[in-house]
Design a protein around this motif. Structure first.
Motif, PDB file in Angstrom:
ATOM      1  N   PHE A 171       0.848  -1.465   0.175  1.00 48.47           N
ATOM      2  CA  PHE A 171       0.041  -0.014   0.087  1.00 48.47           C
ATOM      3  C   PHE A 171       0.982   1.138   0.061  1.00 48.47           C
ATOM      4  O   PHE A 171       0.401   2.390  -0.402  1.00 48.47           O
ATOM      5  N   SER A 172       2.037   0.965   0.448  1.00 52.82           N
ATOM      6  CA  SER A 172       3.031   2.226   0.505  1.00 52.82           C
ATOM      7  C   SER A 172       3.690   2.646  -0.541  1.00 52.82           C
ATOM      8  O   SER A 172       4.357   3.587  -0.734  1.00 52.82           O
ATOM      9  N   ILE A 173       3.660   1.883  -1.806  1.00 49.00           N
ATOM     10  CA  ILE A 173       4.089   1.919  -3.067  1.00 49.00           C
ATOM     11  C   ILE A 173       3.515   3.004  -3.735  1.00 49.00           C
ATOM     12  O   ILE A 173       2.471   3.004  -4.207  1.00 49.00           O
ATOM     13  N   TYR A 174       4.381   3.880  -4.197  1.00 51.56           N
ATOM     14  CA  TYR A 174       4.066   5.131  -5.049  1.00 51.56           C
ATOM     15  C   TYR A 174       4.485   5.105  -6.401  1.00 51.56           C
ATOM     16  O   TYR A 174       4.122   5.712  -7.417  1.00 51.56           O
ATOM     17  N   ARG A 175       5.624   4.212  -6.513  1.00 53.55           N
ATOM     18  CA  ARG A 175       6.180   3.886  -7.881  1.00 53.55           C
ATOM     19  C   ARG A 175       7.026   2.982  -7.947  1.00 53.55           C
ATOM     20  O   ARG A 175       7.655   2.447  -6.897  1.00 53.55           O
TER      21      ARG A 175
END
Length: 119
Positions: free
Chosen positions: A29-33
């Motif tokens: 859920f913390s991945i933004y790229r």
């Protein structure tokens, strides 16, 4: 934390194709790229392509038109389709996940997968 597992590397002749996969687990859920980098012997690691969860992509000029990054959010997996491979594309390819937590940002890396291009 995020764990990344890559697959799909191998040996191919010039002009051939390979498809790399990278599956993320853990705090996805913390991945933004997510992205692919590569490192050839004696050279610095370089960015190949990135993709956001929303599907926005960016591709390095030296692979544009040959490499395509894509993702499947349901599988937490990103792919790198590599076509028209050249000897200069030979390298270890690393998957990267850029994350953001309340405590700050962190980068995670896969173990790398070898791509060999030779006749």
């Amino acid at each position: 934390q995020v764990q990344l597992v890559e697959s799909g590397g191998g040996s191919v002749q010039p002009g051939g194709s390979l498809k790399l996969s990278c599956t993320a687990s853990g705090s996805t859920f913390s991945i933004y790229r997510m992205g692919w980098y590569r490192q050839a012997p004696g050279k610095q690691r370089e960015l190949v392509a990135t993709i956001t969860p929303g599907g926005a992509t960016s591709t390095a000029e030296f692979v544009k038109g040959r490499f395509t990054i894509s993702g499947d959010n349901t599988r937490n997996t990103v792919y790198l389709q590599m076509n028209s491979l050249k000897p200069d594309d030979a390298a270890v390819y690393f998957c990267n996940a850029a994350t953001a937590f309340s405590s700050g940002r962190a980068d995670y890396w896969g173990q790398g997968t070898q791509v060999t291009v030779s006749s």
